[in-house]
Design a protein around this motif. Structure first.
Motif, short mmCIF file in Angstrom:
data_model
loop_
_atom_site.label_atom_id
_atom_site.label_comp_id
_atom_site.label_asym_id
_atom_site.label_seq_id
_atom_site.Cartn_x
_atom_site.Cartn_y
_atom_site.Cartn_z
N LYS A 173 54.11 49.77 48.85
CA LYS A 173 54.74 50.47 47.73
C LYS A 173 54.00 51.75 47.36
O LYS A 173 54.48 52.51 46.50
N SER A 174 52.87 51.99 47.97
CA SER A 174 52.09 53.19 47.70
C SER A 174 52.55 54.34 48.58
O SER A 174 53.56 54.25 49.29
N GLU A 175 51.80 55.42 48.56
CA GLU A 175 52.11 56.57 49.39
C GLU A 175 52.10 56.21 50.87
O GLU A 175 52.84 56.80 51.68
N PHE A 176 51.29 55.21 51.24
CA PHE A 176 51.25 54.77 52.64
C PHE A 176 52.64 54.37 53.12
O PHE A 176 53.08 54.76 54.20
N GLY A 177 53.34 53.52 52.33
CA GLY A 177 54.66 53.06 52.72
C GLY A 177 55.67 54.19 52.82
O GLY A 177 56.53 54.20 53.72
N GLU A 178 55.58 55.16 51.93
CA GLU A 178 56.48 56.32 51.98
C GLU A 178 56.27 57.10 53.27
O GLU A 178 57.24 57.49 53.94
N ASP A 179 55.02 57.34 53.60
CA ASP A 179 54.72 58.10 54.82
C ASP A 179 55.14 57.32 56.07
O ASP A 179 55.69 57.90 57.02
N PHE A 180 54.89 56.02 56.06
CA PHE A 180 55.23 55.19 57.22
C PHE A 180 56.76 55.16 57.41
O PHE A 180 57.25 55.30 58.54
N SER A 181 57.49 55.00 56.31
CA SER A 181 58.96 55.00 56.38
C SER A 181 59.47 56.33 56.91
O SER A 181 60.44 56.39 57.68
N ASP A 182 58.82 57.42 56.49
CA ASP A 182 59.21 58.74 56.95
C ASP A 182 58.98 58.88 58.44
O ASP A 182 59.80 59.48 59.16
N ASN A 183 57.89 58.31 58.94
CA ASN A 183 57.61 58.36 60.38
C ASN A 183 58.64 57.55 61.17
O ASN A 183 59.04 57.94 62.27
N ILE A 184 59.04 56.38 60.62
CA ILE A 184 60.10 55.61 61.27
C ILE A 184 61.37 56.45 61.37
O ILE A 184 62.01 56.53 62.43
N ARG A 185 61.73 57.08 60.27
CA ARG A 185 62.95 57.89 60.23
C ARG A 185 62.89 59.01 61.27
O ARG A 185 63.87 59.27 61.99
N LYS A 186 61.74 59.69 61.39
CA LYS A 186 61.62 60.78 62.36
C LYS A 186 61.81 60.29 63.78
O LYS A 186 62.48 60.94 64.60
N TYR A 187 61.22 59.15 64.10
CA TYR A 187 61.40 58.59 65.44
C TYR A 187 62.86 58.24 65.70
O TYR A 187 63.41 58.51 66.77
N VAL A 188 63.50 57.60 64.72
CA VAL A 188 64.90 57.17 64.90
C VAL A 188 65.81 58.38 65.08
O VAL A 188 66.71 58.37 65.93
N GLU A 189 65.56 59.43 64.31
CA GLU A 189 66.41 60.62 64.41
C GLU A 189 66.27 61.33 65.75
O GLU A 189 67.18 62.04 66.18
N GLU A 190 65.16 61.13 66.43
CA GLU A 190 64.96 61.73 67.76
C GLU A 190 65.77 61.01 68.84
O GLU A 190 65.99 61.55 69.92
N CYS A 191 66.17 59.77 68.57
CA CYS A 191 66.78 58.93 69.60
C CYS A 191 68.26 59.26 69.79
O CYS A 191 68.96 59.61 68.85
#
Length: 545
Positions: A173-191
């Protein structure tokens, strides 16, 4: 050819030990000459990128997470600090430079830096004493967004350990989760056409809560299947107490670990598409227990470098099912096939090596063997021989080993299996004859498991260089070996879940002070136990094919 991409996520120290071996196996198996047949579609797990200087990169489509102080020789950039496809995307103000003492490199890492990857991959090493963390034998370089560090906790800190399921959720729930979710999104959008996600995580400490929080958000954000492997380490330092005080500490830590497993299994039963617990220990629940035995393999379960290599070998072979070029089978197909009647949990097995004699035909081996051809690698589990669905993958058995030529067949001709045209047909017939009321899907790969450095030297000298059993001592070092693995789902998992429920039920909530301090209430603890019991009911004897 469709890429059918998969994003891999690793949470936890032991899972990253497994991940280092897994990605080593992938990258050391690449053929840059084009001279050998490639069965695996590497684009499924890898992504192509470009550095700021225009250099092409090929890196795992991977996000991994560990605690502060665990990386040692690996920079947080993953080893490719210049790989940014769009330099404008970097907000330089957000980059924090932290100077830390440079960790010494072992011989393997020094050779990569000085002599190059080709030398390091062909040279034999003895890394048992020099591996202190998973980065000490990591071969590939990683994308800058791959490595994610939980900065609130330090690796090996006994005073403030990251040891509770309920410590993971606040991190997410901290900034870590926000950044991690953003990284997931970036990978998915590349696919182009993503298949789904495979998530491996330590289920005995705080990474269990962190992983489950991530999975719950992913279920809300994406419709693709999520295959999970909750992982139990092969050994814990407190498992060999010498004094009463040490025994008390060990018992408390065992109780904490098994409660973390409870919340992991119950959460996965709700939010994952399919999950398969993994452990090289026989018990797994309170303690890992005695190590699983593999014929012609001698490994030290106290050495994570050893035991994680076995689980990485299993995951590499299990995933061939949805990575094979000639196979249209997808992650979605696998999850759908394996999870009928709400049975989201399955077991896994492995036979390494597949113990055929170098002068023996497969038809004779299968006809003479009376013991199981694989060993469970799921805790507290004995895989049944009836009423189940299973996905079997066999690799590294040449077609020339199938059966004798007609003029030399002799007694083989009297066996029904002699009519089989290939390894797949013969294996399907074997399981049909040995598994009552069961359905088996067999995938066959020609290429064996390659055992290039820094894979540990844990195999018997009775194996030849191709991993087949000799009649004496082989003069050649083993270079590859045949392997059989399987996912299995059936009534037999009732007993496994019953053992877990019984073990956790013995842990009194009043003794779980640390969980209470993090907000766990007695009612929630009991409700989780009850939901585990309800999940177990899905495996009662009402199985139909």
């Amino acid at each position: 050819m469709s890429k059918r991409e998969i994003l891999t996520i690793q949470f936890g120290h032991y899972s990253n030990y497994i991940g280092s071996h897994f990605w080593n196996i992938q990258e050391l198996g690449f053929d840059y000459t084009g001279s050998s047949k490639t069965e695996c579609n590497h684009d499924i797990l890898y992504r192509e990128g470009q550095t700021a200087t225009g250099e092409t990169t090929y890196t795992p489509r991977l996000l991994l997470c560990d605690l502060k102080g665990s990386l040692k020789t690996l920079p947080a950039s993953g080893g490719l600090p210049d790989e940014f496809e769009n330099v404008e995307d970097i907000t330089w103000e957000s980059i924090e430079k932290i100077e830390e003492p440079v960790a010494p490199k072992n011989e393997f890492l020094e050779d990569i830096d000085s002599a190059g990857p080709s030398v390091a991959g062909s040279k034999q090493y003895r890394l048992e004493e020099s591996v202190n963390t998973w980065t000490d034998y990591l071969y590939p370089r990683l994308h800058p967004r791959t490595v994610n560090v939980v900065k609130e906790y330090s690796h090996g800190d006994d005073k403030a350990p990251f040891d509770l399921f309920h410590l993971g959720r606040p991190v997410w729930k901290s900034e870590f989760g926000e950044d991690f979710s953003d990284n997931i999104r970036k990978y998915v959008e590349e696919c182009d056409s993503i298949q789904g996600f495979q998530i491996n995580f330590d289920c005995t400490d705080g990474f269990s809560g962190l992983a489950l929080a991530c999975i719950e958000d992913m279920v809300d954000d994406y419709t693709k299947p999520i295959l999970c492997h909750p992982i139990i380490a092969s050994h814990y330092p407190d498992n060999s107490p010498q004094t009463q005080e040490q025994r008390d500490v060990s018992n408390l830590k065992d109780s904490i670990r098994i409660v973390n497993i409870l919340f992991s299994i119950e959460g996965l039963s709700q939010h994952s598409s399919l999950f398969v617990p993994l452990c090289t220990g026989e018990k797994g629940w309170r303690k890992p227990g005695s190590p699983r035995l593999f014929e012609h393999v001698t490994y030290n379960p106290k050495n994570y470098y050893h035991s994680s290599a076995l689980l990485a070998s299993a995951l590499d072979t299990l995933s061939q099912k949805y990575r094979h070029k000639s196979n249209t089978y997808t992650l979605s197909d696998m999850c759908a096939d394996m999870t009928g009647y709400g049975r989201k949990m399955a077991a896994a097995s492995m036979g390494i090596p597949f113990t055929m004699n170098e002068s023996e035909y497969l038809i004779d081996y299968l006809n003479r063997t009376t013991k199981p051809i694989y060993t469970p690698i799921t805790p507290s589990c004995k895989i049944a021989t009836d009423k189940m669905f299973q996905l079997i993958t066999v690799r590294g058995i040449p077609e020339t080993y199938l059966k004798a030529p007609l003029q030399n067949a002799k007694e083989q001709m009297n066996l029904p299996a002699y009519r089989c045209r290939d390894v797949q047909e013969m294996m399907e017939l074997y399981f049909q004859a040995n598994n009552f009321l069961s359905a088996t899907n067999v995938t066959v790969c020609d290429k064996p498991l390659e055992l290039k450095s820094p894979y540990p030297n844990i195999f018997s000298e009775k194996l030849n260089k191709n991993g087949f059993v000799t009649n004496g001592v082989s003069v050649d070092r083993i270079q590859s070996c045949p392997v059989i693995v399987g996912y299995h789902n059936g009534n037999f998992l009732t007993d496994m879940l019953e053992k877990l429920h019984r073990e956790v039920s013995r842990v009194k909530f009043a003794k779980l002070h640390k969980f209470g301090e993090e907000g766990l209430e007695a009612s929630e603890y009991q409700e989780t136990l009850d939901r585990l019991a309800e999940f177990k009911d899905n495996y009662e004897d009402n199985f139909e094919l």
